[in-house]
Structure formats: C-alpha cells, structure tokens
Design a protein around this motif. Structure first.
Motif, PDB file in Angstrom:
ATOM      1  N   ARG A 136       0.820  -1.212   0.000  1.00 47.11           N
ATOM      2  CA  ARG A 136       0.000   0.000   0.000  1.00 47.11           C
ATOM      3  C   ARG A 136       0.858   1.269   0.000  1.00 47.11           C
ATOM      4  O   ARG A 136       0.662   2.180  -0.812  1.00 47.11           O
ATOM      5  N   ASP A 137       1.801   1.331   0.910  1.00 47.11           N
ATOM      6  CA  ASP A 137       2.549   2.581   1.096  1.00 47.11           C
ATOM      7  C   ASP A 137       3.517   2.856  -0.052  1.00 47.11           C
ATOM      8  O   ASP A 137       3.761   4.020  -0.393  1.00 47.11           O
ATOM      9  N   TYR A 138       4.051   1.809  -0.648  1.00 45.15           N
ATOM     10  CA  TYR A 138       4.920   1.981  -1.818  1.00 45.15           C
ATOM     11  C   TYR A 138       4.134   2.606  -2.967  1.00 45.15           C
ATOM     12  O   TYR A 138       4.581   3.577  -3.604  1.00 45.15           O
ATOM     13  N   LEU A 139       2.941   2.089  -3.225  1.00 42.15           N
ATOM     14  CA  LEU A 139       2.139   2.619  -4.326  1.00 42.15           C
ATOM     15  C   LEU A 139       1.584   4.002  -4.005  1.00 42.15           C
ATOM     16  O   LEU A 139       1.389   4.816  -4.907  1.00 42.15           O
ATOM     17  N   ARG A 140       1.360   4.290  -2.737  1.00 38.95           N
ATOM     18  CA  ARG A 140       0.948   5.655  -2.361  1.00 38.95           C
ATOM     19  C   ARG A 140       2.083   6.651  -2.574  1.00 38.95           C
ATOM     20  O   ARG A 140       1.835   7.825  -2.907  1.00 38.95           O
ATOM     21  N   ALA A 141       3.304   6.194  -2.386  1.00 41.02           N
ATOM     22  CA  ALA A 141       4.452   7.098  -2.467  1.00 41.02           C
ATOM     23  C   ALA A 141       4.957   7.301  -3.889  1.00 41.02           C
ATOM     24  O   ALA A 141       5.568   8.332  -4.191  1.00 41.02           O
ATOM     25  N   ARG A 142       4.717   6.337  -4.776  1.00 37.31           N
ATOM     26  CA  ARG A 142       5.299   6.384  -6.122  1.00 37.31           C
ATOM     27  C   ARG A 142       4.186   6.426  -7.167  1.00 37.31           C
ATOM     28  O   ARG A 142       3.657   5.391  -7.575  1.00 37.31           O
ATOM     29  N   ASP A 143       3.852   7.625  -7.624  1.00 31.46           N
ATOM     30  CA  ASP A 143       2.772   7.770  -8.599  1.00 31.46           C
ATOM     31  C   ASP A 143       3.071   7.041  -9.896  1.00 31.46           C
ATOM     32  O   ASP A 143       2.157   6.496 -10.536  1.00 31.46           O
ATOM     33  N   ASP A 144       4.346   7.020 -10.306  1.00 31.85           N
ATOM     34  CA  ASP A 144       4.697   6.362 -11.559  1.00 31.85           C
ATOM     35  C   ASP A 144       4.457   4.856 -11.480  1.00 31.85           C
ATOM     36  O   ASP A 144       3.909   4.246 -12.409  1.00 31.85           O
ATOM     37  N   VAL A 145       4.831   4.269 -10.357  1.00 27.51           N
ATOM     38  CA  VAL A 145       4.614   2.833 -10.168  1.00 27.51           C
ATOM     39  C   VAL A 145       3.124   2.540 -10.037  1.00 27.51           C
ATOM     40  O   VAL A 145       2.610   1.576 -10.612  1.00 27.51           O
ATOM     41  N   ARG A 146       2.419   3.389  -9.296  1.00 31.32           N
ATOM     42  CA  ARG A 146       0.972   3.225  -9.140  1.00 31.32           C
ATOM     43  C   ARG A 146       0.274   3.214 -10.494  1.00 31.32           C
ATOM     44  O   ARG A 146      -0.554   2.340 -10.779  1.00 31.32           O
ATOM     45  N   ASP A 147       0.604   4.177 -11.337  1.00 31.15           N
ATOM     46  CA  ASP A 147      -0.075   4.283 -12.626  1.00 31.15           C
ATOM     47  C   ASP A 147       0.258   3.101 -13.532  1.00 31.15           C
ATOM     48  O   ASP A 147      -0.619   2.579 -14.239  1.00 31.15           O
ATOM     49  N   ALA A 148       1.507   2.659 -13.501  1.00 36.64           N
ATOM     50  CA  ALA A 148       1.907   1.512 -14.322  1.00 36.64           C
ATOM     51  C   ALA A 148       1.210   0.237 -13.836  1.00 36.64           C
ATOM     52  O   ALA A 148       0.753  -0.586 -14.645  1.00 36.64           O
ATOM     53  N   TRP A 149       1.112   0.089 -12.520  1.00 31.20           N
ATOM     54  CA  TRP A 149       0.462  -1.100 -11.960  1.00 31.20           C
ATOM     55  C   TRP A 149      -1.028  -1.099 -12.294  1.00 31.20           C
ATOM     56  O   TRP A 149      -1.586  -2.128 -12.687  1.00 31.20           O
TER      57      TRP A 149
END
Length: 204
Positions: A136-149
């Motif tokens: 959860r916290d990794y994807l909250r912190a990294r918008d680029d990773v969140r969007d790719a995921w």
C-alpha cells in the motif's frame, strides 16, 4: 499472494475499475463494524489492497487487514460469524508464506448480498501484515509505479475475466512489484506503525 475462492453469491467476472473516492468511506464503515464485533481483539484495522491507494485502478472489493495480538481461530470465527461474516475455508486462506516465514491468518467474506469485501486477520508484527502495508505505502508514495500497476491490471482484466486465471498471471508481476517495494523501503527508511514490529517507528 492472496487467492480467494468465492462463495456462490460472489461469483462474477474480473473487472478493474478506475479509482473511486467512495472506497475510503466504505472502508471506514467496514472498519467500524469490525471494531464493534471484535472489540479490543482488533489492535489495528488497516485499509489495504488496491482500493487503499488513491488514484489506483482496482477491483471494486474493499480489503481490510485486522492486526490481532493472538489468532484464536474459534473465538474470532465465532465473533465475526455472529455479525454475518463468513470464514473462507481453504487452507491457503489459513496460512501464507511471507519473507520465508509461514504465517497463520484468517480471511472472511462479507455477509451474503453485501458489497465485495475481504477481511484479513493477521498477527500484529507478522511479516505478512508488513507485506500488505508495504504494498500500500509503496504505491501511495510512487505515482509512476501506481499508474503503471493500474494500467497493467486493467489490460489484464480486459483479457482474462476468470478470477483464478487472473490471479495466476498477476502473481509473478506482483513479485517484481514487491521487490521494488523492498528497495524503496530500504532507501526511504519506511517502517510500520501500529506496534508489534521489531523495527518499529512511524509509517510513511
């Protein structure tokens, strides 16, 4: 990896929706119900899974993690059954391996006819509880990773609508994602709040 075998009333094709701001309020309502049912046994109740990450596309299923000091199966199943939640019976929904450690857990489905939910009971301080919070916290912190995921999941769901097949294909990609999450945790100094972890500290 979470593997859910749905009850008959839960069976539906996999669909990954754009982020919905209502998920936060729906989790809060669920959290209140769980706290009322479990009382002091629920040490911390976390919003986890993809619906806990603002901006992330997700299946419309709220995941709640309840961290408990003791995983007394009979007592916890009885308390949640009294308010309609159904314990998922599969062996893999009773134990999981995280950081090389075999961890006990319980997973509950919602009462029949209610919105899609998974309630995960894990030991306070367990590596599997940490895993859910790090995701959860990794994807909250990294918008680029969140969007790719999110884009990956939407492409996958458009082609694979069977839940079991979707999960099997997503699993190795999740492993790659979490390897990146561990690097981020080490570099950023991320630690888990809520007590029970050897490395302690505050949540970022």
């Amino acid at each position: 990896m979470l593997v859910v075998v749905p009850f008959a009333d839960e069976v539906r094709p996999v669909a990954v929706a754009d982020y919905r701001s209502t998920w936060t309020a729906e989790f809060a309502e669920l959290s209140d119900r769980l706290q009322s049912a479990l009382g002091q046994r629920a040490v911390v109740i976390d919003h986890v899974g993809s619906t806990s990450v603002p901006g992330l596309a997700a299946k419309d299923c709220i995941d709640a993690q309840v961290r408990v000091a003791a995983l007394d199966e009979a007592e916890l199943i009885s308390l949640l059954s009294d308010v309609g939640f159904r314990c998922r019976p599969e062996e893999w929904n009773r134990t999981e391996v995280s950081a090389g450690v075999r961890c006990p857990k319980l997973v509950f489905a919602p009462p029949p006819g209610e919105r899609a939910t998974n309630v995960h009971l894990r030991l306070l301080g367990g590596p599997n509880a940490r895993y859910a919070l790090l995701f959860r916290d990794y994807l909250r912190a990294r918008d680029d990773v969140r969007d790719a995921w999110g884009a990956f999941k939407q492409r996958l769901a458009a082609r694979v609508t069977d839940l079991a097949d979707y999960g099997q294909i997503k699993a190795p990609a999740t492993d790659v994602l979490m390897a990146g999450a561990e690097r981020w945790a080490a570099e950023s100094g991320w630690v888990v709040s809520g007590g029970g972890f050897d490395f302690g500290g505050t949540e970022h």
